[in-house]
Design a protein around this motif. Structure first.
Motif, PDB file in Angstrom:
ATOM      1  N   VAL A   1       0.835  -1.206   0.000  1.00 10.59           N
ATOM      2  CA  VAL A   1       0.000   0.000   0.000  1.00 10.59           C
ATOM      3  C   VAL A   1       0.867   1.251   0.000  1.00 10.59           C
ATOM      4  CG1 VAL A   1      -1.609   1.371   1.391  1.00 10.59           C
ATOM      5  CG2 VAL A   1      -2.043  -1.059   1.011  1.00 10.59           C
ATOM      6  N   ILE A   2       1.888   1.273   0.837  1.00  8.18           N
ATOM      7  CA  ILE A   2       2.780   2.437   0.889  1.00  8.18           C
ATOM      8  C   ILE A   2       3.452   2.655  -0.469  1.00  8.18           C
ATOM      9  CG2 ILE A   2       4.869   3.373   1.914  1.00  8.18           C
ATOM     10  CD1 ILE A   2       2.333   3.485   3.704  1.00  8.18           C
ATOM     11  N   ASP A   3       3.908   1.557  -1.080  1.00  8.04           N
ATOM     12  CA  ASP A   3       4.498   1.669  -2.418  1.00  8.04           C
ATOM     13  C   ASP A   3       3.484   2.196  -3.425  1.00  8.04           C
ATOM     14  OD1 ASP A   3       6.891   0.724  -1.457  1.00  8.04           O
ATOM     15  OD2 ASP A   3       6.617  -1.328  -2.192  1.00  8.04           O
ATOM     16  N   GLY A   4       2.233   1.724  -3.303  1.00  6.71           N
ATOM     17  CA  GLY A   4       1.176   2.164  -4.214  1.00  6.71           C
ATOM     18  C   GLY A   4       0.828   3.629  -4.055  1.00  6.71           C
ATOM     19  N   ILE A   5       0.847   4.099  -2.810  1.00  6.55           N
ATOM     20  CA  ILE A   5       0.599   5.525  -2.576  1.00  6.55           C
ATOM     21  C   ILE A   5       1.746   6.351  -3.159  1.00  6.55           C
ATOM     22  CG2 ILE A   5       0.352   7.314  -0.817  1.00  6.55           C
ATOM     23  CD1 ILE A   5      -0.911   5.157   0.999  1.00  6.55           C
ATOM     24  N   SER A   6       2.962   5.908  -2.920  1.00  9.67           N
ATOM     25  CA  SER A   6       4.132   6.650  -3.385  1.00  9.67           C
ATOM     26  C   SER A   6       4.204   6.719  -4.905  1.00  9.67           C
ATOM     27  CB  SER A   6       5.408   6.006  -2.835  1.00  9.67           C
ATOM     28  OG  SER A   6       5.411   6.017  -1.416  1.00  9.67           O
ATOM     29  N   SER A   7       3.787   5.642  -5.573  1.00 11.60           N
ATOM     30  CA  SER A   7       3.852   5.602  -7.040  1.00 11.60           C
ATOM     31  C   SER A   7       2.622   6.217  -7.702  1.00 11.60           C
ATOM     32  CB  SER A   7       3.994   4.153  -7.506  1.00 11.60           C
ATOM     33  OG  SER A   7       2.803   3.413  -7.242  1.00 11.60           O
ATOM     34  N   GLY A   8       1.565   6.450  -6.905  1.00  9.24           N
ATOM     35  CA  GLY A   8       0.321   6.975  -7.469  1.00  9.24           C
ATOM     36  C   GLY A   8      -0.629   5.893  -7.922  1.00  9.24           C
ATOM     37  N   GLU A   9      -0.245   4.628  -7.729  1.00  4.72           N
ATOM     38  CA  GLU A   9      -1.119   3.524  -8.127  1.00  4.72           C
ATOM     39  C   GLU A   9      -2.351   3.450  -7.233  1.00  4.72           C
ATOM     40  OE1 GLU A   9      -0.805  -1.292  -9.078  1.00  4.72           O
ATOM     41  OE2 GLU A   9       0.786  -0.274  -7.976  1.00  4.72           O
ATOM     42  N   VAL A  10      -2.160   3.704  -5.921  1.00  7.08           N
ATOM     43  CA  VAL A  10      -3.298   3.812  -4.999  1.00  7.08           C
ATOM     44  C   VAL A  10      -3.835   5.229  -5.116  1.00  7.08           C
ATOM     45  CG1 VAL A  10      -4.038   3.812  -2.586  1.00  7.08           C
ATOM     46  CG2 VAL A  10      -2.463   2.051  -3.412  1.00  7.08           C
ATOM     47  N   THR A  11      -5.028   5.349  -5.667  1.00  5.44           N
ATOM     48  CA  THR A  11      -5.594   6.673  -5.953  1.00  5.44           C
ATOM     49  C   THR A  11      -6.567   7.168  -4.890  1.00  5.44           C
ATOM     50  OG1 THR A  11      -7.261   5.588  -7.334  1.00  5.44           O
ATOM     51  CG2 THR A  11      -5.296   6.425  -8.441  1.00  5.44           C
ATOM     52  N   GLU A  12      -7.155   6.237  -4.114  1.00  3.41           N
ATOM     53  CA  GLU A  12      -8.097   6.612  -3.072  1.00  3.41           C
ATOM     54  C   GLU A  12      -8.084   5.537  -1.988  1.00  3.41           C
ATOM     55  OE1 GLU A  12     -12.075   7.640  -4.488  1.00  3.41           O
ATOM     56  OE2 GLU A  12     -11.295   7.810  -6.526  1.00  3.41           O
ATOM     57  N   ALA A  13      -8.594   5.893  -0.812  1.00  9.81           N
ATOM     58  CA  ALA A  13      -8.751   4.930   0.274  1.00  9.81           C
ATOM     59  C   ALA A  13      -9.919   5.377   1.142  1.00  9.81           C
ATOM     60  CB  ALA A  13      -7.475   4.816   1.099  1.00  9.81           C
ATOM     61  N   PHE A  14     -10.619   4.411   1.736  1.00 11.48           N
ATOM     62  CA  PHE A  14     -11.720   4.749   2.636  1.00 11.48           C
ATOM     63  C   PHE A  14     -12.057   3.560   3.537  1.00 11.48           C
ATOM     64  CE2 PHE A  14     -13.785   3.199  -1.272  1.00 11.48           C
ATOM     65  CZ  PHE A  14     -14.691   2.264  -0.781  1.00 11.48           C
TER      66      PHE A  14
ATOM     67  N   HIS B   1      -3.870  13.828  -2.673  1.00 17.28           N
ATOM     68  CA  HIS B   1      -3.734  15.219  -2.210  1.00 17.28           C
ATOM     69  C   HIS B   1      -4.631  15.511  -1.004  1.00 17.28           C
ATOM     70  CE1 HIS B   1      -1.514  15.826  -5.914  1.00 17.28           C
ATOM     71  NE2 HIS B   1      -2.556  15.412  -6.612  1.00 17.28           N
ATOM     72  N   ASN B   2      -4.939  14.459  -0.235  1.00 24.48           N
ATOM     73  CA  ASN B   2      -5.806  14.592   0.943  1.00 24.48           C
ATOM     74  C   ASN B   2      -7.195  15.120   0.571  1.00 24.48           C
ATOM     75  OD1 ASN B   2      -6.246  14.233   3.726  1.00 24.48           O
ATOM     76  ND2 ASN B   2      -5.839  16.388   4.149  1.00 24.48           N
ATOM     77  N   GLU B   3      -7.672  14.675  -0.579  1.00 25.01           N
ATOM     78  CA  GLU B   3      -9.001  15.066  -1.052  1.00 25.01           C
ATOM     79  C   GLU B   3      -9.856  13.816  -1.275  1.00 25.01           C
ATOM     80  OE1 GLU B   3      -8.351  17.292  -4.592  1.00 25.01           O
ATOM     81  OE2 GLU B   3      -7.498  19.033  -3.556  1.00 25.01           O
TER      82      GLU B   3
END
Length: 358
Positions: A285-298, A323-325
């Protein structure tokens, strides 16, 4: 099931809240409750009565060995005057599964639903009407036999209480920040993490308190064995969006099978999204956030329905998502699900149950 209904005089009724701004969560309770007792291997004395305190022996099993389970669901006021429940059959089914796990007596699903429906209708004057408000319904079973010894109780009380609650997002639908907990553990496979019992929540309090002291909204739990794989967020199930794919942790035995979770997955597929239930490592997940692959979470659960996540704090570093949106997938799923619950949109799944009118 025959339910005796106690009639209350006007002087016995509580003052109604003045407006919806007074409603928080779980602080105001209605005039009546449902209760019945399990004695001599049978449920009896089913009644809707004045909300009251219980008198229990200090040695009652619930106090010492935590034989206790509960559920949570809501009643909604539709704009056209209908009173709606959302998938109460699933709550009744899950409650019985929890009862079996803790060696407690089960209750016919139709009896649980009947108790809820009749109590809500008896208390419909408490049903708030403004968008986002509802009546929170808490069915509970506790062990009441008086003894000291590690074995199942022979006596129980099943009861249902109601609490009118306000809109969850008073300040708007905004992302929350999560603290990834890699020291404390919520539950282990083979334990009771996949049922609704109070001990799970007691075990979560320290980590939740620490996270809030550090300025975070909730805890993101990792598995109890390796502290590596994502499980739940606070008291909610966790989801990640990878473009057009919705991914959530697989139910391995330590994660609660949330009714909102199941509904989100089904709704997502209906809307054309790909869904996947799999074991998810925090590193991925951290890798996905850093690469932009993870686009949203909830997160998803009864109280919030869907709670957008804007950042994860892990290993002394903050990882910001979108972007915390609030993302478009998160917003669409929330809007659709809430509109179905309140009867504002067509229910293509048969989830909503009309029980009467206000």
């Amino acid at each position: 099931m025959k339910i005796t209904v106690e009639q209350l005089e006007g002087s016995q009724l509580k003052p109604l809240y003045q407006d919806d701004s007074q409603l928080g969560f779980g602080r105001i309770f209605t005039d009546r409750m449902f209760s019945m007792r399990f004695v001599n291997n049978a449920w009896n004395e089913a009644r809707i009565e004045k909300y009251r305190s219980f008198t229990l022996d200090p040695s009652s099993c619930v106090f010492h060995y935590s034989q206790e389970i509960f559920e949570g669901l809501k009643a909604y006021a539709a704009p056209d005057g209908r009173i709606l429940l959302f998938r109460p059959d699933q709550n009744a089914r899950r409650m019985n599964r929890s009862a079996e796990r803790l060696v407690m007596p089960t209750i016919p699903e139709e009896d649980i639903i009947q108790a809820i429906e009749e109590l809500v209708l008896a208390e419909k004057r408490w049903l708030p009407k403004q968008p986002g408000t509802s009546i929170y319904i808490r069915p509970t079973m506790i062990a009441t036999e008086a003894f000291l010894g590690v074995h199942p109780s022979a006596e129980y009380i099943f009861y249902v209480i109601l609490s009118p609650v306000g809109a969850y997002y008073k300040g708007g639908f905004k992302p929350i920040s999560l603290y990834v907990e890699d020291t404390y553990v919520r539950a282990n496979v083979g334990g009771v993490g996949d049922i609704k019992t109070g001990g799970n929540y007691a075990a979560s309090l320290m980590a939740g308190y620490r996270a809030q002291q550090k300025g975070f909204s909730q805890v993101l739990w990792l598995d109890g064995r390796e502290r590596k794989y994502i499980e739940e967020v606070g008291a909610m199930n966790m989801f990640f969006v990878y473009g057009k794919k919705l991914v959530t942790p697989k139910l391995t035995g330590s994660i609660l099978p949330g009714i909102t979770r199941a509904s989100v997955l089904e709704l997502a597929r209906y809307l054309g999204l790909e869904t996947e239930e799999r074991i998810i490592s925090i590193d991925d997940v951290i890798d996905g956030i850093s690469s932009g692959e993870v686009t949203e979470a909830f997160g998803s659960g009864t109280a919030a329905v869907i709670s957008p996540v804007g950042s994860l704090y892990y290993k002394e570093k903050d990882f910001v998502i979108n972007h915390n949106e609030v993302g478009s997938v998160t917003q669409t799923l929330y809007d659709k699900l809430v509109n179905i619950q309140y009867g504002r949109e067509e229910d293509p799944f048969g989830w909503v149950r009309e029980i009467g009118r206000y």
